[in-house]
Write an enzyme that holds these catalytic residues in place. Sequence first.
Site, PDB file in Angstrom:
ATOM      1  N   SER A   1      35.974  46.743  47.986  1.00 42.68           N
ATOM      2  CA  SER A   1      36.561  46.355  49.272  1.00 42.68           C
ATOM      3  C   SER A   1      37.208  47.561  49.933  1.00 42.68           C
ATOM      4  CB  SER A   1      37.617  45.274  49.049  1.00 42.68           C
ATOM      5  OG  SER A   1      38.513  45.247  50.147  1.00 42.68           O
TER       6      SER A   1
ATOM      7  N   HIS B   1      32.116  46.008  50.628  1.00 43.00           N
ATOM      8  CA  HIS B   1      32.765  44.784  51.116  1.00 43.00           C
ATOM      9  C   HIS B   1      33.716  45.177  52.248  1.00 43.00           C
ATOM     10  CE1 HIS B   1      34.208  40.624  50.720  1.00 43.00           C
ATOM     11  NE2 HIS B   1      35.426  41.099  50.860  1.00 43.00           N
TER      12      HIS B   1
ATOM     13  N   ASP C   1      36.325  44.055  54.867  1.00 44.87           N
ATOM     14  CA  ASP C   1      37.283  42.986  55.178  1.00 44.87           C
ATOM     15  C   ASP C   1      37.778  43.074  56.614  1.00 44.87           C
ATOM     16  OD1 ASP C   1      37.644  41.409  52.767  1.00 44.87           O
ATOM     17  OD2 ASP C   1      38.433  43.246  51.864  1.00 44.87           O
TER      18      ASP C   1
ATOM     19  N   MET D   1      40.233  41.466  59.361  1.00 43.71           N
ATOM     20  CA  MET D   1      41.433  40.622  59.506  1.00 43.71           C
ATOM     21  C   MET D   1      41.950  40.714  60.934  1.00 43.71           C
ATOM     22  SD  MET D   1      43.345  41.735  56.037  1.00 43.71           S
ATOM     23  CE  MET D   1      42.657  41.335  54.440  1.00 43.71           C
TER      24      MET D   1
ATOM     25  N   HIS E   1      33.248  40.387  55.496  1.00 44.98           N
ATOM     26  CA  HIS E   1      34.052  39.200  55.191  1.00 44.98           C
ATOM     27  C   HIS E   1      34.982  38.978  56.380  1.00 44.98           C
ATOM     28  CE1 HIS E   1      37.382  37.329  52.431  1.00 44.98           C
ATOM     29  NE2 HIS E   1      36.905  36.470  53.308  1.00 44.98           N
TER      30      HIS E   1
ATOM     31  N   MET F   1      37.762  37.363  58.131  1.00 42.68           N
ATOM     32  CA  MET F   1      38.993  36.562  58.042  1.00 42.68           C
ATOM     33  C   MET F   1      39.565  36.544  59.453  1.00 42.68           C
ATOM     34  SD  MET F   1      40.305  38.134  54.434  1.00 42.68           S
ATOM     35  CE  MET F   1      39.338  39.622  54.700  1.00 42.68           C
TER      36      MET F   1
ATOM     37  N   MET G   1      37.564  32.824  47.164  1.00 37.68           N
ATOM     38  CA  MET G   1      38.770  33.659  47.190  1.00 37.68           C
ATOM     39  C   MET G   1      39.621  33.323  45.972  1.00 37.68           C
ATOM     40  SD  MET G   1      38.810  35.537  50.073  1.00 37.68           S
ATOM     41  CE  MET G   1      40.349  36.243  49.592  1.00 37.68           C
TER      42      MET G   1
ATOM     43  N   GLY H   1      44.287  37.987  53.179  1.00 36.62           N
ATOM     44  CA  GLY H   1      45.189  38.718  54.065  1.00 36.62           C
ATOM     45  C   GLY H   1      45.646  40.058  53.525  1.00 36.62           C
ATOM     46  N   PHE H   2      45.657  40.190  52.221  1.00 36.62           N
ATOM     47  CA  PHE H   2      46.183  41.427  51.643  1.00 36.62           C
ATOM     48  C   PHE H   2      45.417  41.791  50.375  1.00 36.62           C
ATOM     49  CE2 PHE H   2      49.538  39.275  53.916  1.00 36.62           C
ATOM     50  CZ  PHE H   2      49.982  40.276  54.774  1.00 36.62           C
ATOM     51  N   GLY H   3      45.254  43.093  50.168  1.00 37.53           N
ATOM     52  CA  GLY H   3      44.732  43.567  48.890  1.00 37.53           C
ATOM     53  C   GLY H   3      45.863  43.639  47.873  1.00 37.53           C
ATOM     54  N   GLY H   4      45.495  43.874  46.650  1.00 36.49           N
ATOM     55  CA  GLY H   4      46.500  44.131  45.615  1.00 36.49           C
ATOM     56  C   GLY H   4      47.266  42.917  45.118  1.00 36.49           C
TER      57      GLY H   4
ATOM     58  N   ASP I   1      36.503  37.126  45.039  1.00 34.92           N
ATOM     59  CA  ASP I   1      37.197  38.150  45.829  1.00 34.92           C
ATOM     60  C   ASP I   1      38.700  37.978  45.700  1.00 34.92           C
ATOM     61  OD1 ASP I   1      38.042  39.984  47.709  1.00 34.92           O
ATOM     62  OD2 ASP I   1      37.221  38.902  49.441  1.00 34.92           O
TER      63      ASP I   1
ATOM     64  N   GLY J   1      42.036  40.231  43.416  1.00 31.47           N
ATOM     65  CA  GLY J   1      42.683  40.390  42.116  1.00 31.47           C
ATOM     66  C   GLY J   1      41.713  40.597  40.962  1.00 31.47           C
TER      67      GLY J   1
ATOM     68  N   GLY K   1      38.923  45.753  45.247  1.00 29.11           N
ATOM     69  CA  GLY K   1      39.516  46.762  46.127  1.00 29.11           C
ATOM     70  C   GLY K   1      40.350  47.731  45.329  1.00 29.11           C
ATOM     71  N   SER K   2      41.561  47.291  45.007  1.00 26.36           N
ATOM     72  CA  SER K   2      42.507  48.171  44.298  1.00 26.36           C
ATOM     73  C   SER K   2      41.928  48.677  42.988  1.00 26.36           C
ATOM     74  CB  SER K   2      43.801  47.417  43.989  1.00 26.36           C
ATOM     75  OG  SER K   2      44.183  46.640  45.083  1.00 26.36           O
TER      76      SER K   2
HETATM   77  C1  DX5 Z   1      41.822  39.803  50.593  1.00 22.07           C
HETATM   78  C2  DX5 Z   1      40.474  40.465  50.784  1.00 22.07           C
HETATM   79  C3  DX5 Z   1      39.977  41.090  49.526  1.00 22.07           C
HETATM   80  C4  DX5 Z   1      40.916  42.079  48.940  1.00 22.07           C
HETATM   81  C5  DX5 Z   1      40.438  42.595  47.634  1.00 22.07           C
HETATM   82  O1  DX5 Z   1      42.201  39.152  51.739  1.00 22.07           O
HETATM   83  O2  DX5 Z   1      39.506  39.561  51.220  1.00 22.07           O
HETATM   84  O3  DX5 Z   1      38.671  41.629  49.708  1.00 22.07           O
HETATM   85  O4  DX5 Z   1      41.208  43.112  49.796  1.00 22.07           O
HETATM   86  O5  DX5 Z   1      41.362  43.506  47.177  1.00 22.07           O
HETATM   87  P1  DX5 Z   1      41.934  43.510  45.709  1.00 22.07           P
HETATM   88  O6  DX5 Z   1      40.758  43.743  44.822  1.00 22.07           O
HETATM   89  O7  DX5 Z   1      42.905  44.632  45.722  1.00 22.07           O
HETATM   90  O8  DX5 Z   1      42.570  42.174  45.474  1.00 22.07           O
HETATM   91 ZN    ZN Z   2      37.304  40.169  51.128  1.00 19.17          ZN
END
Ligand code: DX5
Ligand code: ZN
Length: 231
Positions: free
Chosen positions: A12, A37, A39, A41, A71, A73, A142, A147-150, A180, A182, A202-203
């Site tokens: 991501s 991927h 994202d 938003m 993706h 959102m 999901m 909304g957020f990574g990590g 998708d 964590g 992502g992370s």
């Molecule tokens: C969350 C995103 C994910 C996210 C994945 O809203 O759709 O794609 O960024 O990031 P990690 O792997 O850090 O959870």
């Molecule tokens: Zn995503």
Amino acid sequence: MAEVKDYLIAPSILAADFARLGAEAEAVLAAGADMIHFDVMDNHYVPNLSVGPSVCAALRRYGIAADIDVHLMASPVDRLIPEFAEAGARWISFHPEATLHLDRTLQLVRDQGCRCALALNPATPLTVLDHVLDQLDMVLLMSVNPGFGGQSFIPYVFDKIRLLRSRIDALGKPIRLQVDGGVHLGNMEAIARAGADTFVAGSAIFKSDDYTETISKMRNILAASGGAPPE
Ligand code: DX5
Ligand code: ZN
């Protein structure tokens, strides 16, 4: 039974260095990732703002040839779909809550020549798929709130992955099951065993010191998981 034969790893971009996005995408693909991927938003459907079609087009111009897995959102989504198709998206996923007319939006994705996916939030029931699963190329589950990574993987999603896997297998169509949020080296095996075949991370990838080493470890975990077999 039609089966999806291979595992796909989709880093991501949300966790990448945005100032060097082209090079980051190139680096994870060179390190063994299968697709990017992307994202999107909108600060409306989710409380965060990221990037739009012009950035997707810029990745294509930069030379990224791999599939870009967009993706969305965002709400509403219909206007964005042709824009992302034009910008080079190969896969487009959107959330059922983000459109008033789900069937029409699915049709729109397919009419644009993109692969079509529905993205389900952790608490969105699988029943939303009842009448449309056979129209999809992929379902994105999901495992965090969007909304957020990590964020941390929400454990009850394991049950949902298992249930969806059995529904896809019963249908007998090669529909991908993407997870998708964590996802990391420590839980990938369990996620694969539950029935996922497409892994967004992502992370776990972009915050690691060595993308090649991380993705190789992911491949080894998947190969050993005994889930959907690699081709
Ligand atoms: C969350 C995103 C994910 C996210 C994945 O809203 O759709 O794609 O960024 O990031 P990690 O792997 O850090 O959870
Ligand atoms: Zn995503």
